[in-house]
Design a protein around this motif. Structure first.
Motif, PDB file in Angstrom:
ATOM      1  N   MET A  52      61.152  18.496  91.874  1.00 41.48           N
ATOM      2  CA  MET A  52      62.342  18.551  91.028  1.00 41.48           C
ATOM      3  C   MET A  52      62.037  19.175  89.670  1.00 41.48           C
ATOM      4  N   GLY A  53      60.903  18.828  89.087  1.00 44.25           N
ATOM      5  CA  GLY A  53      60.569  19.367  87.776  1.00 44.25           C
ATOM      6  C   GLY A  53      60.433  20.873  87.801  1.00 44.25           C
ATOM      7  N   ARG A  54      59.721  21.383  88.808  1.00 41.26           N
ATOM      8  CA  ARG A  54      59.552  22.831  88.922  1.00 41.26           C
ATOM      9  C   ARG A  54      60.895  23.511  89.150  1.00 41.26           C
ATOM     10  N   GLY A  55      61.712  22.919  90.013  1.00 39.22           N
ATOM     11  CA  GLY A  55      63.029  23.483  90.281  1.00 39.22           C
ATOM     12  C   GLY A  55      63.910  23.498  89.044  1.00 39.22           C
ATOM     13  N   THR A  56      63.803  22.454  88.234  1.00 40.36           N
ATOM     14  CA  THR A  56      64.579  22.395  86.997  1.00 40.36           C
ATOM     15  C   THR A  56      64.168  23.523  86.055  1.00 40.36           C
ATOM     16  N   LEU A  57      62.870  23.697  85.871  1.00 44.48           N
ATOM     17  CA  LEU A  57      62.387  24.776  85.019  1.00 44.48           C
ATOM     18  C   LEU A  57      62.844  26.141  85.540  1.00 44.48           C
ATOM     19  N   GLN A  58      62.720  26.350  86.848  1.00 44.62           N
ATOM     20  CA  GLN A  58      63.087  27.645  87.415  1.00 44.62           C
ATOM     21  C   GLN A  58      64.573  27.927  87.247  1.00 44.62           C
ATOM     22  N   HIS A  59      65.393  26.881  87.341  1.00 38.27           N
ATOM     23  CA  HIS A  59      66.836  27.053  87.141  1.00 38.27           C
ATOM     24  C   HIS A  59      67.116  27.578  85.729  1.00 38.27           C
ATOM     25  N   PHE A  60      66.542  26.937  84.732  1.00 36.09           N
ATOM     26  CA  PHE A  60      66.792  27.354  83.363  1.00 36.09           C
ATOM     27  C   PHE A  60      66.192  28.731  83.082  1.00 36.09           C
ATOM     28  N   TRP A  61      65.029  29.010  83.641  1.00 39.33           N
ATOM     29  CA  TRP A  61      64.437  30.343  83.469  1.00 39.33           C
ATOM     30  C   TRP A  61      65.329  31.418  84.081  1.00 39.33           C
ATOM     31  N   GLN A  62      65.862  31.134  85.274  1.00 38.31           N
ATOM     32  CA  GLN A  62      66.737  32.098  85.944  1.00 38.31           C
ATOM     33  C   GLN A  62      67.978  32.364  85.110  1.00 38.31           C
ATOM     34  N   GLN A  63      68.572  31.297  84.573  1.00 40.77           N
ATOM     35  CA  GLN A  63      69.770  31.451  83.763  1.00 40.77           C
ATOM     36  C   GLN A  63      69.471  32.288  82.512  1.00 40.77           C
ATOM     37  N   ARG A  64      68.328  32.040  81.910  1.00 40.16           N
ATOM     38  CA  ARG A  64      67.944  32.767  80.699  1.00 40.16           C
ATOM     39  C   ARG A  64      67.731  34.252  81.019  1.00 40.16           C
ATOM     40  N   SER A  65      67.064  34.531  82.133  1.00 32.13           N
ATOM     41  CA  SER A  65      66.748  35.928  82.459  1.00 32.13           C
ATOM     42  C   SER A  65      67.985  36.721  82.856  1.00 32.13           C
ATOM     43  N   ALA A  66      69.024  36.038  83.333  1.00 33.40           N
ATOM     44  CA  ALA A  66      70.239  36.726  83.782  1.00 33.40           C
ATOM     45  C   ALA A  66      71.282  36.851  82.674  1.00 33.40           C
ATOM     46  N   PHE A  67      70.971  36.411  81.486  1.00 31.93           N
ATOM     47  CA  PHE A  67      71.910  36.341  80.364  1.00 31.93           C
ATOM     48  C   PHE A  67      72.380  37.741  79.951  1.00 31.93           C
ATOM     49  N   THR A  68      73.700  37.957  79.917  1.00 29.39           N
ATOM     50  CA  THR A  68      74.279  39.195  79.407  1.00 29.39           C
ATOM     51  C   THR A  68      75.522  38.847  78.597  1.00 29.39           C
ATOM     52  N   PRO A  69      75.995  39.747  77.733  1.00 26.24           N
ATOM     53  CA  PRO A  69      77.226  39.470  76.989  1.00 26.24           C
ATOM     54  C   PRO A  69      78.440  39.253  77.888  1.00 26.24           C
ATOM     55  N   GLU A  70      78.379  39.782  79.126  1.00 28.07           N
ATOM     56  CA  GLU A  70      79.506  39.641  80.052  1.00 28.07           C
ATOM     57  C   GLU A  70      79.425  38.384  80.900  1.00 28.07           C
ATOM     58  N   ASP A  71      78.264  37.757  80.972  1.00 29.01           N
ATOM     59  CA  ASP A  71      78.088  36.580  81.828  1.00 29.01           C
ATOM     60  C   ASP A  71      76.939  35.766  81.262  1.00 29.01           C
ATOM     61  N   TRP A  72      77.267  34.695  80.521  1.00 30.33           N
ATOM     62  CA  TRP A  72      76.207  33.953  79.840  1.00 30.33           C
ATOM     63  C   TRP A  72      76.369  32.451  79.977  1.00 30.33           C
ATOM     64  N   ASN A  73      75.256  31.794  79.815  1.00 25.46           N
ATOM     65  CA  ASN A  73      75.216  30.331  79.843  1.00 25.46           C
ATOM     66  C   ASN A  73      74.169  29.894  78.832  1.00 25.46           C
ATOM     67  N   VAL A  74      74.617  29.282  77.757  1.00 23.92           N
ATOM     68  CA  VAL A  74      73.699  28.751  76.753  1.00 23.92           C
ATOM     69  C   VAL A  74      73.466  27.284  77.066  1.00 23.92           C
ATOM     70  N   HIS A  75      72.224  26.940  77.365  1.00 24.99           N
ATOM     71  CA  HIS A  75      71.869  25.546  77.633  1.00 24.99           C
ATOM     72  C   HIS A  75      71.246  24.968  76.359  1.00 24.99           C
ATOM     73  N   PHE A  76      72.031  24.201  75.629  1.00 27.46           N
ATOM     74  CA  PHE A  76      71.531  23.580  74.407  1.00 27.46           C
ATOM     75  C   PHE A  76      70.750  22.317  74.753  1.00 27.46           C
ATOM     76  N   LEU A  77      69.485  22.282  74.382  1.00 30.47           N
ATOM     77  CA  LEU A  77      68.734  21.042  74.487  1.00 30.47           C
ATOM     78  C   LEU A  77      69.186  20.132  73.362  1.00 30.47           C
ATOM     79  N   VAL A  78      69.543  18.909  73.721  1.00 30.49           N
ATOM     80  CA  VAL A  78      70.097  17.957  72.753  1.00 30.49           C
ATOM     81  C   VAL A  78      68.984  17.016  72.312  1.00 30.49           C
ATOM     82  N   ARG A  79      68.748  16.987  71.009  1.00 23.86           N
ATOM     83  CA  ARG A  79      67.705  16.119  70.459  1.00 23.86           C
ATOM     84  C   ARG A  79      68.311  15.042  69.580  1.00 23.86           C
ATOM     85  N   HIS A  80      67.802  13.838  69.747  1.00 24.62           N
ATOM     86  CA  HIS A  80      68.182  12.697  68.914  1.00 24.62           C
ATOM     87  C   HIS A  80      66.909  12.115  68.325  1.00 24.62           C
ATOM     88  N   GLU A  81      66.873  12.070  67.008  1.00 15.91           N
ATOM     89  CA  GLU A  81      65.672  11.602  66.305  1.00 15.91           C
ATOM     90  C   GLU A  81      64.444  12.396  66.733  1.00 15.91           C
TER      91      GLU A  81
END
Length: 214
Positions: free
Chosen positions: A60-89
């Motif tokens: 699961m951990g590897r798959g999670t990383l690969q998902h976010f990497w794939q989304q980042r690499s496919a990022f274009t102005p016409e089709d984008w997904n910003v995944h904000f990591l949410v930090r508390h303290e």
């Protein structure tokens, strides 16, 4: 000779009274994987259209990383997904996603999110989605935001109702071999129920072109 910033999203940060949201980076993703392994929902429930938490824990951990990497690499102005990591303290507790297709034309966004079980029930889910909506409406010029949740996902539906979303139809999916209704939700900019605080946004100017909002 100066060169343009190759990845302006690395400078973008949203700050709320309790949270800091930054687009995903590899160090933060490793923290996010640890949060996922600690639990995101009770095992008898499944709040996600893609049941990624049902994956073999060994992978699961590897798959999670690969998902976010794939989304980042496919990022274009016409089709984008910003995944904000949410930090508390200072610690990653979940992720708030903001996505769009052809944003420069349609001016619509969609949101998705999850929090680790240990951080649920304190209003943080509402706060982080409100941050994404304020960015979309106030800084990017969105006219509408869309979301969705399974009909039995009461917590997510409560957050949506609190922020002003209205029902916009439904669709049936198969979840763990059984039919389940997904409630579709829509929020017009004018109907957004704003929180009583101001969002601080830094590093946005260099990102506008990449988000189709320049």
């Amino acid at each position: 000779m100066s060169h343009p910033e190759p990845w302006p999203l690395r400078h973008l940060v949203l700050r709320t009274p309790r949270l800091e949201l930054r687009p995903d980076d590899d160090a933060g993703l490793l923290e996010l994987v640890a949060v996922a392994h600690a639990g995101v929902h009770p095992p008898e429930e499944m709040p996600f259209l893609v049941p990624w938490t049902d994956a073999d824990p060994r992978y699961m951990g590897r798959g999670t990383l690969q998902h976010f990497w794939q989304q980042r690499s496919a990022f274009t102005p016409e089709d984008w997904n910003v995944h904000f990591l949410v930090r508390h303290e200072g610690r990653v507790i979940g992720v708030q996603s903001l996505q769009a297709r052809e944003f420069g034309v349609v001016r619509e966004v969609a949101t998705g999110s999850w929090l680790g079980l240990a951080h649920q029930g304190h209003g943080l889910g509402t706060e982080m989605r409100a941050a994404a909506l304020m960015l979309a409406f106030d800084d990017l010029g969105a006219v509408c935001a869309r979301s969705g949740a399974f009909a039995d996902n009461a917590a997510s539906l409560r957050v949506s109702a609190k922020l002003g979303y209205t029902r916009d139809g439904s669709v049936t999916h198969v979840r763990r071999g059984e039919p389940v209704e997904e409630v579709r939700l829509r929020l017009a900019a004018a109907a957004f129920v704003r929180p009583p605080w101001t969002l601080q946004v830094d590093g946005l100017a260099g990102c506008l072109g990449l988000l189709g909002a320049g």
